[in-house]
Design an enzyme around this catalytic site. Structure first.
Site, PDB file in Angstrom:
ATOM      1  N   ASP A   8      -9.158  -5.594  -9.878  1.00 41.84           N
ATOM      2  CA  ASP A   8      -9.257  -5.797 -11.288  1.00 41.84           C
ATOM      3  C   ASP A   8     -10.309  -6.725 -11.333  1.00 41.84           C
ATOM      4  O   ASP A   8     -11.278  -7.036 -10.256  1.00 41.84           O
ATOM      5  CB  ASP A   8      -8.023  -6.557 -11.936  1.00 41.84           C
ATOM      6  N   HIS A   9     -10.576  -7.373 -12.654  1.00 43.79           N
ATOM      7  CA  HIS A   9     -11.782  -8.492 -12.499  1.00 43.79           C
ATOM      8  C   HIS A   9     -11.585  -9.717 -11.637  1.00 43.79           C
ATOM      9  O   HIS A   9     -12.548 -10.196 -11.128  1.00 43.79           O
ATOM     10  CB  HIS A   9     -11.758  -8.892 -14.047  1.00 43.79           C
ATOM     11  N   CYS A  65      -6.371  -7.886  -6.210  1.00 46.69           N
ATOM     12  CA  CYS A  65      -6.309  -8.536  -7.588  1.00 46.69           C
ATOM     13  C   CYS A  65      -6.058  -9.988  -7.355  1.00 46.69           C
ATOM     14  O   CYS A  65      -6.581 -10.497  -6.284  1.00 46.69           O
ATOM     15  CB  CYS A  65      -4.965  -7.818  -8.552  1.00 46.69           C
ATOM     16  N   THR A  67      -3.417 -11.808  -6.978  1.00 46.07           N
ATOM     17  CA  THR A  67      -2.181 -11.860  -5.895  1.00 46.07           C
ATOM     18  C   THR A  67      -2.082 -10.789  -5.056  1.00 46.07           C
ATOM     19  O   THR A  67      -1.568 -11.112  -4.034  1.00 46.07           O
ATOM     20  CB  THR A  67      -0.871 -12.080  -6.539  1.00 46.07           C
ATOM     21  N   HIS A  98       4.035   0.151  11.788  1.00 45.73           N
ATOM     22  CA  HIS A  98       5.233   0.392  11.774  1.00 45.73           C
ATOM     23  C   HIS A  98       5.544   1.172  10.451  1.00 45.73           C
ATOM     24  O   HIS A  98       6.590   1.862  10.294  1.00 45.73           O
ATOM     25  CB  HIS A  98       6.098  -0.938  11.817  1.00 45.73           C
ATOM     26  N   ASN A  99       4.946   0.701   9.568  1.00 42.49           N
ATOM     27  CA  ASN A  99       5.208   1.294   8.081  1.00 42.49           C
ATOM     28  C   ASN A  99       4.514   2.484   7.639  1.00 42.49           C
ATOM     29  O   ASN A  99       4.654   3.155   6.544  1.00 42.49           O
ATOM     30  CB  ASN A  99       5.254   0.244   6.821  1.00 42.49           C
ATOM     31  N   ARG A 132      10.134   5.977  16.543  1.00 41.07           N
ATOM     32  CA  ARG A 132      11.349   5.552  15.573  1.00 41.07           C
ATOM     33  C   ARG A 132      10.896   5.118  14.252  1.00 41.07           C
ATOM     34  O   ARG A 132      11.519   5.070  13.319  1.00 41.07           O
ATOM     35  CB  ARG A 132      11.996   4.456  16.344  1.00 41.07           C
ATOM     36  N   HIS A 133       9.415   4.680  14.153  1.00 42.10           N
ATOM     37  CA  HIS A 133       8.802   4.037  12.915  1.00 42.10           C
ATOM     38  C   HIS A 133       8.731   5.116  11.956  1.00 42.10           C
ATOM     39  O   HIS A 133       8.981   5.021  10.689  1.00 42.10           O
ATOM     40  CB  HIS A 133       7.728   3.351  13.231  1.00 42.10           C
ATOM     41  N   ARG A 136      12.010   6.002  10.126  1.00 39.73           N
ATOM     42  CA  ARG A 136      12.249   5.090   9.091  1.00 39.73           C
ATOM     43  C   ARG A 136      11.091   5.430   7.635  1.00 39.73           C
ATOM     44  O   ARG A 136      11.676   5.163   6.527  1.00 39.73           O
ATOM     45  CB  ARG A 136      12.015   3.799   9.343  1.00 39.73           C
TER      46      ARG A 136
END
Ligand code: RB5
Length: 146
Positions: A8-9, A65, A67, A98-99, A132-133, A136
């Site tokens: 964003d800005h 952005c 945050t 992992h994700n 294993r990841h 998940r």
């Protein structure tokens, strides 16, 4: 590798720094906006980058952005997207390993340029470990389907 960038800005200036950094390392960047520091709405850019990555136009994405939160929430509403907000490099590395996160997000009001680039390097320098990841991540995908 083709990388989708969005902000964003608030993240507009930092996105330019990230782009130059990634391009210097040989990544091809596609900027999905915003294109000026004028006030705008982060969901628009989170969705654009989410769709570019989920649709296969780009392999990975970077969202910025204030945050990193709002713009990642938008991207995460696109099926197939795993956008992770990180404020330090360790989490950025682990969320890839992992994700199998496919978008990294951070806040221009939270991290400075040096930390932002360390986060980017950690994310792009890591690979999904599978095993294993993968099971998940499949469970995450089942939540999405149901
Ligand atoms: C804009 O003021 C701010 O809300 C936005 O950049 C972001 O931090 C939202 O999550």
């Amino acid at each position: 590798m083709k990388v989708a960038l969005g902000s964003d800005h608030v993240g507009f200036e930092m996105k330019k720094v990230v782009r130059a950094h990634l391009e210097a390392k040989g990544y091809e960047c596609v900027d999905y906006g915003s294109n000026s520091p004028d006030r705008c709405d982060y969901p628009v850019y989170g969705e654009r980058v989410g769709r570019a990555v989920a649709g296969g136009e780009c392999e990975l994405g970077v969202l910025i952005c204030g945050t990193g939160i709002g713009i990642s929430l938008a991207a995460n509403r696109v099926p197939g997207i795993r956008a992770a907000v990180c404020s330090e490099p360790y989490s950025a590395q682990m969320t890839r390993q992992h994700n199998n996160a496919n978008i990294i997000a951070f806040g221009a009001r939270v991290v400075g340029e040096g930390t932002a680039l360390s986060i980017v390097d950690a994310f792009f320098g890591a690979e999904f470990e599978g095993g294993r990841h993968a099971e998940r991540v499949a469970l995450l995908e089942a939540i999405e389907r149901n």
